[in-house]
Design a protein around this motif. Structure first.
Motif, PDB file in Angstrom:
ATOM      1  N   CYS A  48      -8.202 -31.114  52.509  1.00  0.00           N
ATOM      2  CA  CYS A  48      -7.291 -31.461  53.607  1.00  0.00           C
ATOM      3  C   CYS A  48      -6.195 -32.383  53.134  1.00  0.00           C
ATOM      4  N   VAL A  49      -6.499 -33.284  52.234  1.00  0.00           N
ATOM      5  CA  VAL A  49      -5.477 -34.166  51.672  1.00  0.00           C
ATOM      6  C   VAL A  49      -4.451 -33.341  50.910  1.00  0.00           C
ATOM      7  N   ALA A  50      -4.937 -32.333  50.175  1.00  0.00           N
ATOM      8  CA  ALA A  50      -4.037 -31.529  49.351  1.00  0.00           C
ATOM      9  C   ALA A  50      -3.306 -30.445  50.132  1.00  0.00           C
ATOM     10  N   HIS A  51      -3.928 -29.874  51.165  1.00  0.00           N
ATOM     11  CA  HIS A  51      -3.381 -28.666  51.777  1.00  0.00           C
ATOM     12  C   HIS A  51      -3.171 -28.726  53.282  1.00  0.00           C
ATOM     13  N   GLY A  52      -3.537 -29.793  53.928  1.00  0.00           N
ATOM     14  CA  GLY A  52      -3.416 -29.834  55.381  1.00  0.00           C
ATOM     15  C   GLY A  52      -4.682 -29.339  56.039  1.00  0.00           C
ATOM     16  N   GLU A  53      -4.689 -29.306  57.344  1.00  0.00           N
ATOM     17  CA  GLU A  53      -5.885 -28.929  58.104  1.00  0.00           C
ATOM     18  C   GLU A  53      -6.134 -27.423  58.059  1.00  0.00           C
ATOM     19  N   GLY A  54      -7.353 -27.031  58.396  1.00  0.00           N
ATOM     20  CA  GLY A  54      -7.706 -25.618  58.465  1.00  0.00           C
ATOM     21  C   GLY A  54      -9.003 -25.348  57.737  1.00  0.00           C
ATOM     22  N   GLU A  55      -9.407 -24.094  57.736  1.00  0.00           N
ATOM     23  CA  GLU A  55     -10.634 -23.686  57.053  1.00  0.00           C
ATOM     24  C   GLU A  55     -10.426 -23.728  55.540  1.00  0.00           C
ATOM     25  N   LEU A  56     -11.437 -24.150  54.836  1.00  0.00           N
ATOM     26  CA  LEU A  56     -11.418 -24.134  53.383  1.00  0.00           C
ATOM     27  C   LEU A  56     -12.191 -22.903  52.930  1.00  0.00           C
ATOM     28  N   LEU A  57     -11.486 -21.941  52.343  1.00  0.00           N
ATOM     29  CA  LEU A  57     -12.099 -20.676  51.947  1.00  0.00           C
ATOM     30  C   LEU A  57     -12.623 -20.706  50.523  1.00  0.00           C
ATOM     31  N   GLY A  58     -11.965 -21.469  49.682  1.00  0.00           N
ATOM     32  CA  GLY A  58     -12.358 -21.548  48.288  1.00  0.00           C
ATOM     33  C   GLY A  58     -11.851 -22.833  47.682  1.00  0.00           C
ATOM     34  N   LEU A  59     -12.358 -23.149  46.503  1.00  0.00           N
ATOM     35  CA  LEU A  59     -11.982 -24.395  45.847  1.00  0.00           C
ATOM     36  C   LEU A  59     -12.101 -24.227  44.343  1.00  0.00           C
ATOM     37  N   TYR A  60     -11.096 -24.727  43.629  1.00  0.00           N
ATOM     38  CA  TYR A  60     -11.164 -24.808  42.170  1.00  0.00           C
ATOM     39  C   TYR A  60     -11.413 -26.265  41.818  1.00  0.00           C
ATOM     40  N   VAL A  61     -12.447 -26.511  41.042  1.00  0.00           N
ATOM     41  CA  VAL A  61     -12.784 -27.856  40.605  1.00  0.00           C
ATOM     42  C   VAL A  61     -12.766 -27.852  39.088  1.00  0.00           C
ATOM     43  N   GLY A  62     -11.847 -28.612  38.517  1.00  0.00           N
ATOM     44  CA  GLY A  62     -11.769 -28.675  37.070  1.00  0.00           C
ATOM     45  C   GLY A  62     -10.400 -29.116  36.612  1.00  0.00           C
ATOM     46  N   ILE A  63     -10.142 -28.897  35.351  1.00  0.00           N
ATOM     47  CA  ILE A  63      -8.851 -29.230  34.753  1.00  0.00           C
ATOM     48  C   ILE A  63      -8.149 -27.921  34.439  1.00  0.00           C
ATOM     49  N   ALA A  64      -6.988 -27.725  35.081  1.00  0.00           N
ATOM     50  CA  ALA A  64      -6.242 -26.479  34.898  1.00  0.00           C
ATOM     51  C   ALA A  64      -5.888 -26.285  33.427  1.00  0.00           C
ATOM     52  N   LEU A  65      -5.841 -25.046  33.021  1.00  0.00           N
ATOM     53  CA  LEU A  65      -5.580 -24.681  31.632  1.00  0.00           C
ATOM     54  C   LEU A  65      -4.372 -25.404  31.031  1.00  0.00           C
TER      55      LEU A  65
END
Length: 127
Positions: A48-65
């Protein structure tokens, strides 16, 4: 809302992953794919901090390439791509919509692995 069993949902995720072009799959390193029923409060707060309100369908957790420095990976836990079955199914009105939403969400999270931001992913149709 359409309901798939856990096994059916995981099979659909596997099929969506099988459909990702091999040239992208070959570049995925130290990544695990997971299915969870619902996001945790911590995951929701982070999203929610990153994308605003709404349903969270998926999440990437890590360090991008592109953000990985020299020596990345020494003892590092795998990055995670998580798909949340509850929100995906609540937003879908048919089995076909669930499968399409799985595909789009999976591509969206793989895009984050490669360093693409939400604006770019939306332009690609991986909203």
């Amino acid at each position: 809302m359409t309901h798939l069993s856990r096994e059916q949902f995981e099979d659909a995720v596997g099929e969506a992953l099988d459909a990702v072009p091999q040239r992208f799959l070959d570049r995925l390193d130290n990544v695990v794919f997971q299915v969870e029923d619902e996001p945790s409060p911590e995951q929701l707060a982070q999203a929610c901090v990153a994308h605003g309100e709404g349903e969270l369908l998926g999440l990437y957790v890590g360090i991008a390439l592109p953000d990985r420095g020299e020596g990345y990976g020494w003892g590092a836990l795998p990055d995670q791509i998580i798909l949340f079955s509850g929100p995906i199914q609540r937003l879908s009105h048919s089995r076909e919509q669930v499968i399409e939403q799985i595909r789009v969400t999976l591509l969206h999270e793989i895009g984050h692995y490669f360093g693409l931001d939400d604006a770019c992913l939306h332009e690609l149709g991986w909203g």
